[in-house]
Design an enzyme around this catalytic site. Structure first.
Site, PDB file in Angstrom:
ATOM      1  N   GLU A 197       0.795  -1.231   0.074  1.00 15.53           N
ATOM      2  CA  GLU A 197       0.259  -0.199  -0.007  1.00 15.53           C
ATOM      3  C   GLU A 197       0.896   1.309  -0.060  1.00 15.53           C
ATOM      4  O   GLU A 197       1.745   1.204   0.774  1.00 15.53           O
ATOM      5  CB  GLU A 197      -1.075   0.180   1.284  1.00 15.53           C
ATOM      6  CG  GLU A 197      -1.335   1.212   1.503  1.00 15.53           C
ATOM      7  CD  GLU A 197      -2.520   1.836   0.472  1.00 15.53           C
ATOM      8  OE1 GLU A 197      -3.301   1.080  -0.309  1.00 15.53           O
ATOM      9  OE2 GLU A 197      -2.363   3.025   0.249  1.00 15.53           O
ATOM     10  N   ARG A 254     -17.996   5.106   5.377  1.00 12.62           N
ATOM     11  CA  ARG A 254     -16.454   4.093   4.729  1.00 12.62           C
ATOM     12  C   ARG A 254     -15.482   3.729   5.689  1.00 12.62           C
ATOM     13  O   ARG A 254     -15.062   2.705   5.807  1.00 12.62           O
ATOM     14  CB  ARG A 254     -15.920   5.067   3.650  1.00 12.62           C
ATOM     15  CG  ARG A 254     -16.895   5.143   2.402  1.00 12.62           C
ATOM     16  CD  ARG A 254     -16.153   6.197   1.377  1.00 12.62           C
ATOM     17  NE  ARG A 254     -16.651   6.411   0.402  1.00 12.62           N
ATOM     18  CZ  ARG A 254     -16.497   5.801  -1.029  1.00 12.62           C
ATOM     19  NH1 ARG A 254     -15.346   5.264  -1.032  1.00 12.62           N
ATOM     20  NH2 ARG A 254     -17.124   6.031  -2.003  1.00 12.62           N
ATOM     21  N   ARG A 262     -19.629  16.759  -0.666  1.00 11.28           N
ATOM     22  CA  ARG A 262     -19.942  15.753   0.335  1.00 11.28           C
ATOM     23  C   ARG A 262     -19.942  16.312   1.674  1.00 11.28           C
ATOM     24  O   ARG A 262     -19.152  16.921   2.203  1.00 11.28           O
ATOM     25  CB  ARG A 262     -18.988  14.377   0.180  1.00 11.28           C
ATOM     26  CG  ARG A 262     -18.772  13.956  -1.105  1.00 11.28           C
ATOM     27  CD  ARG A 262     -17.729  12.942  -1.277  1.00 11.28           C
ATOM     28  NE  ARG A 262     -18.180  11.816  -1.140  1.00 11.28           N
ATOM     29  CZ  ARG A 262     -17.493  10.549  -1.403  1.00 11.28           C
ATOM     30  NH1 ARG A 262     -15.962  10.936  -1.495  1.00 11.28           N
ATOM     31  NH2 ARG A 262     -18.092   9.340  -1.400  1.00 11.28           N
ATOM     32  N   ASP A 320     -11.529  -0.113  -9.136  1.00 11.77           N
ATOM     33  CA  ASP A 320     -11.335   1.144  -9.800  1.00 11.77           C
ATOM     34  C   ASP A 320     -10.459   0.897 -10.805  1.00 11.77           C
ATOM     35  O   ASP A 320     -10.168   1.685 -11.851  1.00 11.77           O
ATOM     36  CB  ASP A 320     -11.257   2.229  -8.901  1.00 11.77           C
ATOM     37  CG  ASP A 320     -12.613   2.763  -8.462  1.00 11.77           C
ATOM     38  OD1 ASP A 320     -13.839   2.075  -8.541  1.00 11.77           O
ATOM     39  OD2 ASP A 320     -12.893   3.915  -7.779  1.00 11.77           O
ATOM     40  N   ALA A 322     -18.058   0.494  -5.401  1.00 16.75           N
ATOM     41  CA  ALA A 322     -17.465  -0.254  -4.745  1.00 16.75           C
ATOM     42  C   ALA A 322     -17.831  -1.745  -4.760  1.00 16.75           C
ATOM     43  O   ALA A 322     -17.205  -2.700  -4.544  1.00 16.75           O
ATOM     44  CB  ALA A 322     -17.718   0.446  -3.101  1.00 16.75           C
TER      45      ALA A 322
HETATM   46  C1  LIG Z   1     -18.364  10.701  -4.548  1.00 16.11           C
HETATM   47  C2  LIG Z   1     -18.417   9.095  -4.702  1.00 16.11           C
HETATM   48  C3  LIG Z   1     -19.421   8.440  -4.039  1.00 16.11           C
HETATM   49  C4  LIG Z   1     -19.602   7.064  -4.327  1.00 16.11           C
HETATM   50  N1  LIG Z   1     -20.579   6.527  -3.668  1.00 16.11           N
HETATM   51  C5  LIG Z   1     -20.410   5.101  -3.957  1.00 16.11           C
HETATM   52  C6  LIG Z   1     -21.522   4.259  -3.491  1.00 16.11           C
HETATM   53  O1  LIG Z   1     -22.474   4.676  -2.718  1.00 16.11           O
HETATM   54  N2  LIG Z   1     -21.603   2.908  -3.459  1.00 16.11           N
HETATM   55  C7  LIG Z   1     -20.531   2.134  -4.245  1.00 16.11           C
HETATM   56  O2  LIG Z   1     -20.479   0.934  -4.510  1.00 16.11           O
HETATM   57  N3  LIG Z   1     -19.417   3.012  -4.767  1.00 16.11           N
HETATM   58  C8  LIG Z   1     -19.519   4.251  -4.653  1.00 16.11           C
HETATM   59  N4  LIG Z   1     -18.284   4.952  -4.925  1.00 16.11           N
HETATM   60  C9  LIG Z   1     -17.292   4.270  -5.805  1.00 16.11           C
HETATM   61  C10 LIG Z   1     -16.190   3.824  -4.727  1.00 16.11           C
HETATM   62  O3  LIG Z   1     -15.986   4.645  -3.777  1.00 16.11           O
HETATM   63  C11 LIG Z   1     -14.849   3.096  -5.473  1.00 16.11           C
HETATM   64  O4  LIG Z   1     -15.285   2.265  -6.517  1.00 16.11           O
HETATM   65  C12 LIG Z   1     -14.207   2.202  -4.616  1.00 16.11           C
HETATM   66  O5  LIG Z   1     -13.926   3.020  -3.301  1.00 16.11           O
HETATM   67  C13 LIG Z   1     -12.803   1.984  -5.185  1.00 16.11           C
HETATM   68  O6  LIG Z   1     -12.135   1.273  -4.347  1.00 16.11           O
HETATM   69  P1  LIG Z   1     -10.872   0.552  -4.905  1.00 16.11           P
HETATM   70  O7  LIG Z   1     -10.038  -0.233  -3.632  1.00 16.11           O
HETATM   71  O8  LIG Z   1     -10.700  -0.085  -6.228  1.00 16.11           O
HETATM   72  O9  LIG Z   1      -9.837   1.815  -4.949  1.00 16.11           O
HETATM   73  P2  LIG Z   1      -9.366   2.958  -3.914  1.00 16.11           P
HETATM   74  O10 LIG Z   1     -10.405   2.933  -2.842  1.00 16.11           O
HETATM   75  O11 LIG Z   1      -8.926   4.377  -4.594  1.00 16.11           O
HETATM   76  O12 LIG Z   1      -8.159   2.124  -3.218  1.00 16.11           O
HETATM   77  C14 LIG Z   1      -6.713   1.951  -4.036  1.00 16.11           C
HETATM   78  C15 LIG Z   1      -5.678   1.829  -3.050  1.00 16.11           C
HETATM   79  O13 LIG Z   1      -4.431   1.736  -3.786  1.00 16.11           O
HETATM   80  C16 LIG Z   1      -3.651   2.504  -3.088  1.00 16.11           C
HETATM   81  N5  LIG Z   1      -2.593   2.936  -4.385  1.00 16.11           N
HETATM   82  C17 LIG Z   1      -2.720   3.740  -5.142  1.00 16.11           C
HETATM   83  N6  LIG Z   1      -1.615   3.894  -6.171  1.00 16.11           N
HETATM   84  C18 LIG Z   1      -0.742   2.991  -5.613  1.00 16.11           C
HETATM   85  C19 LIG Z   1       0.655   2.427  -5.845  1.00 16.11           C
HETATM   86  N7  LIG Z   1       1.016   2.900  -6.972  1.00 16.11           N
HETATM   87  N8  LIG Z   1       1.088   1.525  -5.160  1.00 16.11           N
HETATM   88  C20 LIG Z   1       0.670   1.100  -4.055  1.00 16.11           C
HETATM   89  N9  LIG Z   1      -0.631   1.577  -3.594  1.00 16.11           N
HETATM   90  C21 LIG Z   1      -1.215   2.498  -4.390  1.00 16.11           C
HETATM   91  C22 LIG Z   1      -3.999   3.782  -2.710  1.00 16.11           C
HETATM   92  O14 LIG Z   1      -3.670   4.595  -1.788  1.00 16.11           O
HETATM   93  C23 LIG Z   1      -5.483   3.282  -1.978  1.00 16.11           C
HETATM   94  O15 LIG Z   1      -5.147   2.597  -0.586  1.00 16.11           O
HETATM   95  C24 LIG Z   1     -18.490   6.349  -4.735  1.00 16.11           C
HETATM   96  C25 LIG Z   1     -17.186   7.158  -5.357  1.00 16.11           C
HETATM   97  C26 LIG Z   1     -17.111   8.643  -5.222  1.00 16.11           C
HETATM   98  C27 LIG Z   1     -16.235   9.316  -5.622  1.00 16.11           C
END
Ligand SMILES: Cc1cc2nc3c(=O)[nH]c(=O)nc-3n(C[C@H](O)[C@H](O)[C@H](O)COP(=O)(O)OP(=O)(O)OC[C@H]3O[C@@H](n4cnc5c(N)ncnc54)[C@H](O)[C@@H]3O)c2cc1C
Length: 435
Positions: free
Chosen positions: A36, A119, A200, A321, A334
């Site tokens: 991370e 969250r 938000r 994502d 998410a």
């Molecule tokens: C305004 C808003 C509202 C939302 N509401 C909803 C909802 O109600 N319901 C829903 O299902 N979804 C919702 N979403 C979408 C949801 O937030 C995302 O789809 C989800 O959080 C993505 O999770 P993730 O783990 O893929 O990415 P992230 O949460 O972005 O996690 C990525 C992780 O990787 C780490 N990282 C990044 N680059 C590197 C690297 N090079 N090396 C090592 N680590 C790295 C980061 O530090 C982070 O910890 C919403 C999004 C937004 C913007």
């Protein structure tokens, strides 16, 4: 605990995707390490809501992922709204009309109703489920080098390295793993601005009730208008109301905020949010007035214009994502991340998967079976955002809006994930047999 498999997976990124995947794989006897970039796992203090597919996926990942959700989830507070996803309101009225309160125009139901979590609270519960020794912080992945042995070396920004048989990028919307997979020059390397921004806030429930009345504060509501919409749902077991107010901007993100697209938030003042929602109902105005004076604007970027050509190549895959960053208008980004984790974990755990070469077949299978659904969410969500803001051919015709949203939500949220897993397993077995 299942018997350990003879390969090791590096998970890059510990957001909701990385953590749910880590828990699911750890309990299936698959060796993992999480790298991370940040100094600790963390999430923002906002709400996120989950659909039936997300909840089904949690159960598949591991019972504890589901139990952690049950501990923190908040449903609509009124029993008669148990199956309501959102009550949709006209928050603008006809041209020139000034609405003191938003008017209920339709309701979208779901098999599990509304399920909101704070969250940060949910992530905290997940973190406890991953053994500390598997988590490495301050490890920002810079590069991946393929070794002669067939393993890969991960190179981090702090100069350190690590090795693994395969790598799964769960590194979010700005994924470096996606960039490494498809190249700097591929348009999917950079997500694009959807021209929507979000304000938000999480506000005390007692204040919200004073502002909009008990029914609207206690149960999920959507307030619609031209070029803007606000959604609210209770979190923290009904102690607080989560507010997200979206608006459309013509400018690009940099002209709007002076910030590069490397940073997806920008500081602003509450008065700017109130200005953006001028002409919206008294309900919307009063809720915005409850938010903090110093706010952040959230840029809504997505991969809708440039989806990645695949979610995997060789021994590298992308999930969450990193693969299908979406605007949030389905409330399903998410949820789709957790669905990815469930499918990937079940495929890797298949008894036929034993070697690094088998893992590559799993990754190719994952890309084949997940891409249409992941990319489909991104497109559908963008369309849904436009419907909410009266920017489609339907305009303010609530009947046609309702019919389309109902159909889209069922397609995204009401799927049987166990069946998706079974179908994926069939594809995997055919691929393993035919190679
Ligand atoms: C305004 C808003 C509202 C939302 N509401 C909803 C909802 O109600 N319901 C829903 O299902 N979804 C919702 N979403 C979408 C949801 O937030 C995302 O789809 C989800 O959080 C993505 O999770 P993730 O783990 O893929 O990415 P992230 O949460 O972005 O996690 C990525 C992780 O990787 C780490 N990282 C990044 N680059 C590197 C690297 N090079 N090396 C090592 N680590 C790295 C980061 O530090 C982070 O910890 C919403 C999004 C937004 C913007």
């Amino acid at each position: 605990m299942a018997t350990q498999k003879p390969f090791e997976i590096a998970i890059v990124g510990g957001g909701i995707t990385g953590l749910t995947l880590a828990i699911a794989l750890h309990h299936r006897g698959i060796k993992i390490q999480i790298y991370e970039a940040a100094k600790a796992f963390g999430e923002i203090g906002a709400g996120v809501s989950f659909n039936a597919n997300a909840v089904g996926s949690m159960k598949i990942c591991h019972d504890e992922v589901y139990d952690a959700f049950l501990k923190v989830r908040t449903r609509n507070l009124w029993p008669k709204k148990e199956k309501v996803w959102f009550d949709y309101h006209d928050a603008f009225g006809d041209e020139g009309e000034e609405l003191e309160t938003s008017k209920l125009v339709y309701t979208i139901y779901s098999s599990i109703g509304q399920n909101g979590v704070h969250r940060a609270r949910y992530l905290e519960s997940l973190i406890h489920l991953v053994p500390d020794k598997l988590c490495h912080f301050n490890k920002r992945l810079k590069n991946i080098v393929q070794n002669d042995s067939g393993r890969s070396t991960l190179q981090f920004a702090d100069g350190s390295t690590a090795e693994a048989d395969a790598i799964i990028g769960c590194d979010g919307i700005k994924s470096n793993v996606r960039r490494l997979l498809h190249g700097d020059d591929h348009p999917c390397a950079q997500p694009t601005f959807s021209h929507k921004i979000a304000y938000r806030g999480v506000v005390p429930m007692a204040e919200a009730i004073k502002a909009v009345g008990e029914e609207r504060a206690s149960n999920a509501c959507m307030h619609l208008g031209p070029g803007g919409h606000m959604l609210t749902f209770p979190v923290n077991h009904g102690q607080t109301l989560n507010i997200v107010a979206f608006t459309t901007k013509d400018e690009d993100w940099t002209s709007l905020t002076g910030q590069s697209s490397d940073k997806l938030t920008a500081p602003t003042k509450r008065r700017n949010a109130i200005k953006d929602f001028a002409g919206f109902s008294g309900d919307v105005q009063r809720l915005l007035k409850l938010t903090a004076e110093d706010l952040d604007i959230w840029a809504i970027f997505h991969l809708g214009d440039n989806p990645p050509p695949s979610y995997a190549k060789g021994n590298i895959a992308i999930l969450g994502d990193a693969a299908h960053a979406t605007s949030p208008h389905h409330g399903a980004g998410a949820g789709m991340c957790i669905e990815d984790s469930a499918v990937m974990a079940e495929l890797l755990a298949d008894s036929a998967v034993q070697t690094r070469e088998d893992v590559e077949v799993v990754f190719a299978t994952f890309s084949e079976v997940r891409k249409e659904r992941g990319d489909g969410l991104v497109q559908s969500s963008a369309r849904q955002g436009r419907i909410y803001e009266w920017q489609t051919e339907y305009g303010r015709d609530f009947g046609t809006q309702e019919a389309e949203i109902k159909e889209r939500n069922a397609r995204i949220g009401e799927v049987d994930v166990a069946k998706l897993v079974e179908e994926a397993r069939e594809v995997l077995r055919t691929r393993l047999k035919d190679r």
